[in-house]
Every structure is written in C-alpha cells, then in structure tokens.
Motif scaffolding. Structure first.
Motif, PDB file in Angstrom:
ATOM      1  N   THR A 181      39.940 -39.497  36.501  1.00 21.58           N
ATOM      2  CA  THR A 181      40.066 -40.676  37.352  1.00 21.58           C
ATOM      3  C   THR A 181      39.275 -41.847  36.783  1.00 21.58           C
ATOM      4  OG1 THR A 181      40.439 -39.274  39.287  1.00 21.58           O
ATOM      5  CG2 THR A 181      39.740 -41.539  39.705  1.00 21.58           C
ATOM      6  N   ILE A 182      38.203 -41.562  36.058  1.00 18.96           N
ATOM      7  CA  ILE A 182      37.460 -42.622  35.380  1.00 18.96           C
ATOM      8  C   ILE A 182      38.356 -43.308  34.350  1.00 18.96           C
ATOM      9  CG2 ILE A 182      35.461 -43.125  33.908  1.00 18.96           C
ATOM     10  CD1 ILE A 182      34.049 -40.735  35.244  1.00 18.96           C
ATOM     11  N   HIS A 183      39.193 -42.531  33.677  1.00 17.58           N
ATOM     12  CA  HIS A 183      40.131 -43.126  32.711  1.00 17.58           C
ATOM     13  C   HIS A 183      41.106 -44.085  33.385  1.00 17.58           C
ATOM     14  CE1 HIS A 183      38.875 -40.952  29.206  1.00 17.58           C
ATOM     15  NE2 HIS A 183      39.212 -39.768  29.671  1.00 17.58           N
ATOM     16  N   LEU A 184      41.564 -43.742  34.585  1.00 19.88           N
ATOM     17  CA  LEU A 184      42.473 -44.647  35.289  1.00 19.88           C
ATOM     18  C   LEU A 184      41.793 -45.984  35.545  1.00 19.88           C
ATOM     19  CD1 LEU A 184      45.156 -45.203  36.745  1.00 19.88           C
ATOM     20  CD2 LEU A 184      44.131 -44.229  38.816  1.00 19.88           C
ATOM     21  N   ALA A 185      40.549 -45.950  35.991  1.00 16.43           N
ATOM     22  CA  ALA A 185      39.812 -47.196  36.216  1.00 16.43           C
ATOM     23  C   ALA A 185      39.641 -47.973  34.916  1.00 16.43           C
ATOM     24  CB  ALA A 185      38.456 -46.889  36.834  1.00 16.43           C
ATOM     25  N   GLU A 186      39.355 -47.275  33.825  1.00 16.85           N
ATOM     26  CA  GLU A 186      39.262 -47.934  32.521  1.00 16.85           C
ATOM     27  C   GLU A 186      40.562 -48.655  32.185  1.00 16.85           C
ATOM     28  OE1 GLU A 186      36.716 -45.879  29.211  1.00 16.85           O
ATOM     29  OE2 GLU A 186      38.159 -44.428  29.990  1.00 16.85           O
ATOM     30  N   GLN A 187      41.675 -47.971  32.394  1.00 17.94           N
ATOM     31  CA  GLN A 187      42.953 -48.560  32.011  1.00 17.94           C
ATOM     32  C   GLN A 187      43.308 -49.763  32.872  1.00 17.94           C
ATOM     33  OE1 GLN A 187      46.029 -45.590  31.489  1.00 17.94           O
ATOM     34  NE2 GLN A 187      45.020 -44.785  29.661  1.00 17.94           N
ATOM     35  N   TYR A 188      42.906 -49.766  34.130  1.00 15.37           N
ATOM     36  CA  TYR A 188      43.067 -50.965  34.951  1.00 15.37           C
ATOM     37  C   TYR A 188      42.341 -52.161  34.328  1.00 15.37           C
ATOM     38  CZ  TYR A 188      44.775 -48.305  39.054  1.00 15.37           C
ATOM     39  OH  TYR A 188      45.497 -47.539  39.936  1.00 15.37           O
ATOM     40  N   LEU A 189      41.263 -51.877  33.596  1.00 11.69           N
ATOM     41  CA  LEU A 189      40.433 -52.917  32.990  1.00 11.69           C
ATOM     42  C   LEU A 189      40.772 -53.156  31.522  1.00 11.69           C
ATOM     43  CD1 LEU A 189      37.104 -51.772  34.653  1.00 11.69           C
ATOM     44  CD2 LEU A 189      38.396 -53.824  35.228  1.00 11.69           C
ATOM     45  N   GLY A 190      41.900 -52.627  31.067  1.00 15.79           N
ATOM     46  CA  GLY A 190      42.358 -52.875  29.706  1.00 15.79           C
ATOM     47  C   GLY A 190      41.684 -52.055  28.641  1.00 15.79           C
TER      48      GLY A 190
END
Length: 287
Positions: A181-190
């Motif tokens: 889920t941390i990766h999903l947040a990263e991807q939201y931030l480019g």
C-alpha cells in the motif's frame, strides 16, 4: 498458547489464530489486504491451511498478492530503455529469445511467487475463487467484495485492487517492507513507477507499466503509523492491522516533506535512486 509444543516453541492453534484476528478488531465486515510469513508464528497446528481458514472465518473479504514474477519475468529487450527505469536489458535478441523460451507463460493457475511465502500459495489452492490475470503482479481474493476489488486491476494499473480495498492492511509477522500500500501512495506522487516485462504466451511478451520498486526502507514509516496501528501477538508473530487510508496519508506526508523519504540514499545502483528521480521529475526539478 496450546498445551503441546515443539523445540521452536508452543503450538499455535486455530482458536488462537481466530482470537488474535478478532483482538485487532477484524470481523465479518472487514476487507483486508494480507501480507504474511508462516514461519513467523512458530509452529502452527494445521500450517498455512489453518491461517487461511482463520482469515476467511473472521474476515469478510481477504485479499492477498499472487504475483508470478519468478516464473514469468523477463529482462528488457535489447535497446528498450525507459527513463529512470533501473532495469537490465538482454544483451542481444538471441539472448532475449532464449530467456523468453525458458520463462513460463502466465496462466491463471500458476503457483504464487515463492518469495511471497507459503500462505498466499495455500490461499490460492484452497481459499481463493478469484485471481487477476496480470502476468507479473496478480492478486487473489475471497469474500463478498472479492470481485469488485480485483476488477480494479488493469495491465497498466497493477495496484488497482489496493485502491479499491475499503479496509485495512494486515501484516502477519512481516514488516512494512512487505506493505505494498505504501507503493500505491508513492505512485500517486509520481514515484516508483517502473516498466517491466513478462511472458504471456509461447513466443509472446508484454511490457507492463507502473510496477513498483524497492521497499527495504519502508519500516521508517512505523513511528508515523503507530497511533493508527492495532497490534497483538499470535505465537511468535507480531500481527498488525493498519487502516489503508492511514498508510496512504502517512506516506504522502513523508514524501511531500522529503522526496527521498522511505528510500535508501547511499546506493546509486538501487532502484531507490531511480524512484527519487521520478519524483523530482514530477515536481519539475528534473528533465
């Protein structure tokens, strides 16, 4: 603990698994994304099957990773280089073709990547009626929300099931280094958006975007999430339930304050360096 035990410690029973899951607040209305380590519990009576049974007994919908990277993954073809992608290319087309011939074509019944552990593979065999068809990064689920959650995955958006989950991350004896889920947040931030390659059929391969990167520094998020975390010990395992939204919010807070948060900064060859460059590009600080 149970009355019997082994040299590794007392036996963990099915009843203790169920009680422990309920102690962190899970119930029939829960949707949980599970990351797990069977060995972390010590000796479990019934093994991975007992863990899967406890999860489906207590929770409404259970989601687990079901990736097949070790079987279907390929190098990048010769000359195909994406910016800040941190991946290796086959040296020649004959080399690529040889690797393609040795890889396994994705099928819905392939075993789960061994790195993910015994519980997800056992869940695939005995508990999960649904699995996505992403050839590197599939997910599986059981329960009333399973189809809705898994339908959110696309080939160009592999973390869609996490986005669709309306619930919690459940860490069974693993650290936040397993917390996708941390990766999903990263991807939201480019950040942490990589291209990778997989075999889809005999002689056929596919380039797949938005595959996440490294996670070995993710435990740095733990202090920020402590107040949102419910925790219990089951056997030797540290079991933690964290709301998905808390994970997303904490990651956003850290990365917006520091583009290199949750990344290593001392190894220029690590994918962390490429993920940082992606974030800086998204901020207009790189070209």
């Amino acid at each position: 603990m149970g009355a019997t035990g082994t040299a590794a410690g007392p036996t963990v029973t099915s009843a203790e698994l169920v009680d422990g899951l309920r102690m962190v607040g899970l119930g029939r209305g829960s949707e949980v994304l599970v990351h797990s380590s069977l060995s972390s519990f010590g000796y479990v009576d019934g093994g991975a099957e007992a863990v899967c049974a406890a999860l489906t007994e207590v929770c409404g919908t259970v989601v687990m990773p079901a990736g097949t990277w070790d079987l279907t993954g390929l190098p990048a073809p010769p000359g195909m280089v994406r910016p800040h992608n941190a991946f290796w290319n086959a040296e020649t087309w004959p080399d690529f073709d040889e690797r393609l011939s040795k890889a396994t074509s994705f099928r819905i019944d392939l075993p789960v990547d061994r790195w993910l552990g015994k519980i997800p593979e056992t869940f695939r065999q005995i508990s999960s009626p649904f699995r996505t068809e992403h050839p590197l990064f599939s997910y599986q689920a059981a329960g009333p929300a399973a189809e809705r959650i898994l339908a959110a995955q696309r080939l160009d958006w592999p973390l869609g099931p996490i986005e669709a989950l309306e619930g919690d991350v459940l860490l069974l004896g693993v650290t936040h280094t397993s917390n996708t889920t941390i990766h999903l947040a990263e991807q939201y931030l480019g950040r942490s958006r990589f291209y990778r390659y997989a075999k889809t059929a005999d002689g056929r391969w596919l380039e797949l975007p938005n595959i996440p990167g490294e996670s070995h520094e993710f435990d740095a998020i733990e202090p920020v999430l402590r107040s949102a975390t419910k925790e219990v010990r089951i056997g030797k395992a540290r079991v933690r339930r964290i709301p998905k939204q808390a994970v997303l919010s904490a990651t956003r807070k850290l990365v917006e304050a520091d583009p290199a948060a949750l990344l290593c900064t001392d190894d220029p060859t690590c994918r962390c360096a490429a993920a940082l460059e992606q974030r800086l590009v998204s901020l207009g600080q790189r070209r």
